[in-house]
Design a protein around this motif. Structure first.
Motif, short mmCIF file in Angstrom:
data_model
loop_
_atom_site.label_atom_id
_atom_site.label_comp_id
_atom_site.label_asym_id
_atom_site.label_seq_id
_atom_site.Cartn_x
_atom_site.Cartn_y
_atom_site.Cartn_z
N GLU A 232 0.75 -1.23 0.11
CA GLU A 232 -0.04 0.02 -0.05
C GLU A 232 0.82 1.16 -0.06
O GLU A 232 1.75 1.43 0.86
N ASN A 236 -2.71 6.42 4.25
CA ASN A 236 -3.39 5.25 4.91
C ASN A 236 -4.45 4.99 3.78
O ASN A 236 -4.94 5.66 2.96
N TYR A 237 -5.25 3.88 4.49
CA TYR A 237 -6.21 3.40 3.42
C TYR A 237 -7.56 4.47 3.06
O TYR A 237 -8.45 4.20 2.44
N TRP A 242 -4.31 7.17 -1.77
CA TRP A 242 -3.59 5.76 -1.52
C TRP A 242 -3.97 4.98 -2.69
O TRP A 242 -4.89 5.06 -3.31
N LYS A 243 -2.97 3.94 -2.79
CA LYS A 243 -3.22 2.83 -3.85
C LYS A 243 -2.56 1.64 -3.53
O LYS A 243 -1.51 1.76 -2.72
N GLN A 244 -2.49 0.76 -4.36
CA GLN A 244 -1.83 -0.58 -4.18
C GLN A 244 -0.87 -0.67 -5.20
O GLN A 244 -1.19 -0.38 -6.56
N HIS A 272 -1.71 -8.72 4.35
CA HIS A 272 -1.30 -9.46 3.15
C HIS A 272 -1.15 -10.88 3.73
O HIS A 272 -0.34 -10.97 4.53
N THR A 310 4.04 4.17 9.54
CA THR A 310 2.83 3.87 8.70
C THR A 310 1.69 3.74 9.83
O THR A 310 1.88 3.63 11.30
N THR A 312 -2.28 2.62 10.91
CA THR A 312 -3.44 1.91 10.49
C THR A 312 -4.53 2.91 11.15
O THR A 312 -4.64 2.77 12.68
#
Lengths: 419, 421
Positions: A232, A236-237, A242-244, A272, A310, A312
């Protein structure tokens, strides 16, 4: 010199593909995949360009509509094409390309050919190692073969006063999550699991090979360097940027090491199922006994690996969760499952387990109830496990480069409660 | 599969390697040959989607074949005379311009500035006007395709309401649109993202349904307000869409676009990449006017898997949607959720007349006969002699021919050109 190795390397066995191909191709054709079927048939007959075209066609179909609406047969079609492409790469001695194709099949493909993909990975890795043992230099290894191993996290990287300035306000100022050393399963059950209380368990993963190996960059590179993983990119998501991305583990390690030095957004290998994909890493860890508490069933093992910083964002999950901190440190803040409206969940179904509140920058006008809400928090140290009960809200921030494993399990009553 | 009459045909891209048009139509031949329809009548328009084809006859009927999911229930010609040896069909050669006039459109508004009509869609290969005589032929005689016959639908005559005469068709990823000679749009096939414009996410429509595009009627209002995002949609629909009938249609992978006689562009369907041009990534469940283009008369439109390109009567090109391969021609790879005018220097002082979109590439012809392509080029579909993607309109130079029409297939491109006399 290398011809014996080349001979060994030229084929991988794909028993499921061999037996399922006709039925799968028939199903793909009935879903309009005439061109794919033709290309896959040519690929099986030895046409490499056709194999690549088939792979491209299946990839396009996986992206041809909203993810949920893609016909499942195209996931198996994608795996099939990846196996064909990998076979050609292998017969050309292109080990990394073969691994990349197989990993793409594992990450985006369907379940039908998963066993073939897994065993093909083992086959390519074995062929590669035989090949290089036969005296052929591995350029990649040579380039990084300096004396002394490179540590993922060096001990002096951590500065507590610095950290307190980064963390959300009121961090580490109220109740801290309790620590128990080598907690027995029975005590875990009675004192924490049944009452739904968080706890940090220390001294129960000292025997894991991962504890030493995963702090060694060269080990990680050797075991998994050529494997492709989804990462990622972005804050954050919940952010729009945000992208993968799909990158090799080596590229990812370089990005982890260079985070902070370059302007690139941090990359985070998050949530993952890395250990289903890379067997050698799975062998470095165990499943804690606590994960059978409640007669439950293990739902998933996820890797969380990234640089310092990072985040979450505050959210909750439906399962029991043990977060095992293998390398580095993380800050974790927990709000009880009894809070909901005080934490302003998103209204969309997709995100209704996430809070609208950004703990790093709380908008007290919009979210007044969150300010004085009680929480417990901790700095999860290397070698510690944190038990997060179902539905407890959690915010996680890495304080150093960090590699953790989460174990999700659910009990029957737990899962019915969830669904 | 595209054939010309007095002009010559130039093909490039993936047709040779991948045989897209043949396999799409359920045939696997490497050599272009007539597709046997169960009628002797001439075909005047044709279009190919991802895995199905549709053709309009001189008698304003529609035949469609290919992927079963895309084929409506209707009169199926499944039991063609067996034992008939595959007769080599003969093309009736005749002047292409004359052929164009065989089926005058009642609205007559589609022809652009005196040149000939543009291709209808990304129609895989069977270009616009073509006259051909077909004879009953045994499908299963086709080499290597016998196993697929039961898996793909044979040509089916689409059942339309009495009196409905179809002028042109467009085929997309999983759906089909047809435009009647009175400017009414009909749709069938998959509608999960709203690409059938029926105000819902109906997954499958197995017979042609009228798509309300321009509707002063109260029926349309009711339909719009029945949506989940009801208020917003009715608001959008509350002003009158300029125009009184639809004159042009296009199908993308999972979205649709139509043009009214007054030059308004309406879009509906999948919106994740911005391909509906509404400034958002939401799906549009009903035909919705691209308000950013109000005041600009749009003449023609084409749509790809994730993008849409349209041309104004002034010859300007606007693009929006996904741009991962440069298929918008904007010079970058950022998706655009609103129409973006292509202002590349190469297009200065030229008027664009014809546009076509493949899955991930785009092609245009200008008034002065120049050809430009951009987007995905892995299989040479841009005709530039290499396999490098382009994110700006790039001129295709072909010596000694006069381009007349261009049609992108899913992964390839066909050019219709007149050879020098």
């Amino acid at each position: 010199m290398s011809s014996p190795a080349a001979n060994i390397a030229t084929s991988i066995s794909t028993p499921t593909l061999d037996s399922e191909s006709p039925a799968l191709l028939q199903s793909i054709t009935s879903h309009g995949g005439y061109a794919f079927t033709r290309m896959a048939t040519l690929a099986a007959a030895g046409d490499q360009r056709a194999a690549e075209a088939a792979c491209e066609m299946a990839w396009e179909q996986l992206h041809s509509g909203p993810w949920h609406s893609v016909l499942p047969v195209w996931r198996d079609a994608y795996s099939m094409a990846c196996l064909h492409v990998a076979k050609f790469h292998l017969s050309n001695g292109e080990f990394r390309d073969a691994l990349r194709s197989l990993d793409m099949g594992i990450i985006m493909g369907g379940p039908l050919l998963r066993k073939d993909l897994d065993s093909a990975i083992e086959g390519v890795l074995a062929a590669k190692s035989r090949h290089y043992h036969n005296g052929v230099a591995d350029n990649d290894k040579e380039g990084h073969g300096e004396a002394g191993s490179r540590l993922l996290v060096s001990p002096q990287e951590f500065d507590k006063s610095e950290v307190l300035r980064i963390l959300p306000i009121r961090s580490l100022s109220s109740k801290i999550v309790g620590k128990r050393s080598a907690l027995s399963l029975e005590a875990f059950l009675c004192e924490y699991f049944l009452s739904g209380s968080p706890v940090i368990i220390t001294d129960c993963m000292a025997h894991w090979p991962a504890r030493t190996r995963w702090n060694d960059m060269d080990y990680l590179r050797r075991i998994a360097g050529d494997r492709t993983v989804p990462v990622e990119v972005g804050k954050n998501y919940l952010c729009s940027e945000w992208k993968q991305e799909l990158v090799t583990f080596s590229e990812f390690l370089e990005r982890v090491q260079s985070t902070g030095c370059s302007s690139k957004a941090p990359a985070y290998l998050a949530q993952h199922q890395l250990f289903d994909q890379i067997n050698d890493l799975r062998k470095d860890i165990s499943i804690p006994d606590y994960c059978c508490a409640g007669g439950g069933e293990l739902r998933s093992l996820n890797a969380w690996f990234g640089p310092a910083g990072t985040v979450t964002p505050l959210h909750h999950d439906p399962h029991h969760n043990i977060l095992a901190q293998v390398v580095g440190k993380k800050y974790v803040r927990l709000y009880s499952a009894k809070y909901s409206e005080e934490l302003y969940p998103y209204s969309e179904t997709m995100l209704n387990n996430s809070s609208l509140v950004d703990l790093d920058n709380i908008d007290e006008v919009e979210f007044p109830k969150v300010r004085d809400l009680e929480f417990i928090d901790c700095i999860l140290e290397e070698g510690e496990m944190l038990y997060i009960p179902p539905k407890w809200w959690h915010y996680v921030r890495s304080l150093t480069t960090s590699f953790s494993v989460s174990y999700w399990w659910s009990t029957d009553s737990g899962s019915s409660m969830v669904s | 599969m595209g054939l010309s009459y007095s002009g010559k045909l130039i093909t490039w891209g993936s047709t040779d390697d991948l045989g897209q048009s043949y396999v799409t139509s359920g045939k696997h031949g490497e050599i272009p040959e007539p597709f046997p329809l169960p009628t002797e009548v001439s075909v005047v328009k044709a279009a190919a989607g991802w895995a199905h084809c549709a053709a309009v006859t001189e008698t304003a009927e529609v035949y469609t074949w290919g992927w079963k999911e895309c084929i409506p229930s209707g009169k199926v010609f499944g039991d063609l005379p067996m034992g008939t040896s595959l007769e080599k069909d003969v093309f009736e050669r005749q002047n292409s311009l004359l052929a164009e006039q065989v089926s005058p459109r009642s609205q007559g508004s589609r022809s652009s500035g005196g040149t000939f009509s543009a291709a209808d869609s990304k129609g895989g290969g069977e270009e616009g006007t073509k006259r051909r005589r077909t004879s009953s032929a045994k499908h299963s005689a086709e080499s290597s395709s016998s196993g697929d016959e039961t898996l793909s639908a044979l040509p089916c005559l689409v059942t339309l309401n009495p009196g409905v005469r179809i002028a042109t068709v467009a085929a997309g990823g999983r759906h089909t649109l047809a435009l009647s000679d009175t400017g009414q749009v009909w749709g069938w096939g998959y509608g999960g993202e709203g690409q059938l414009g029926l105000g819902s996410r109906i997954r499958m429509v197995s017979s042609p349904h009228p798509i309300p595009c321009i509707e002063p009627s109260s029926l349309g209002k009711d339909r719009a307000s029945a949506l989940s995002r009801g208020s917003l949609s009715s608001e959008r629909q509350s002003f009158r869409v300029p125009g009184s009938y639809v004159k042009g249609i296009a199908c993308g992978g999972r979205h649709s676009a139509v043009i009214t006689d007054a030059g308004a562009l309406l879009t509906f369907g999948w919106g994740l990449y911005g391909q509906c041009g509404q400034g958002s990534t939401d799906d549009e469940l009903s035909p919705t006017c691209v308000s950013a283009l109000l005041g600009i008369r749009i003449e023609s439109v084409a749509a790809g898997l994730w993008h849409t390109v349209c041309v104004s009567t002034d010859g300007d090109v606007y693009a929006f949607g996904g741009n991962q391969f440069g298929q918008l021609g904007t010079g970058g790879d950022q998706a655009e959720t609103l129409p973006r005018l292509l202002d590349a220097p190469s297009l200065e002082n030229t008027n664009v007349k014809i546009v076509s979109c493949g899955a991930r590439h785009s092609a245009i012809i200008t008034e002065d006969g120049k050809i430009f392509c951009w987007g995905w080029n892995k299989y040479g579909q841009l005709g530039l002699g290499d396999v490098i993607d382009r994110n700006i309109p790039s001129q295709v130079t072909i010596e000694g021919c006069s381009p007349k029409n261009i049609a992108c297939g899913w992964w390839h491109t066909l050019l219709l050109a007149l050879s020098p006399t």
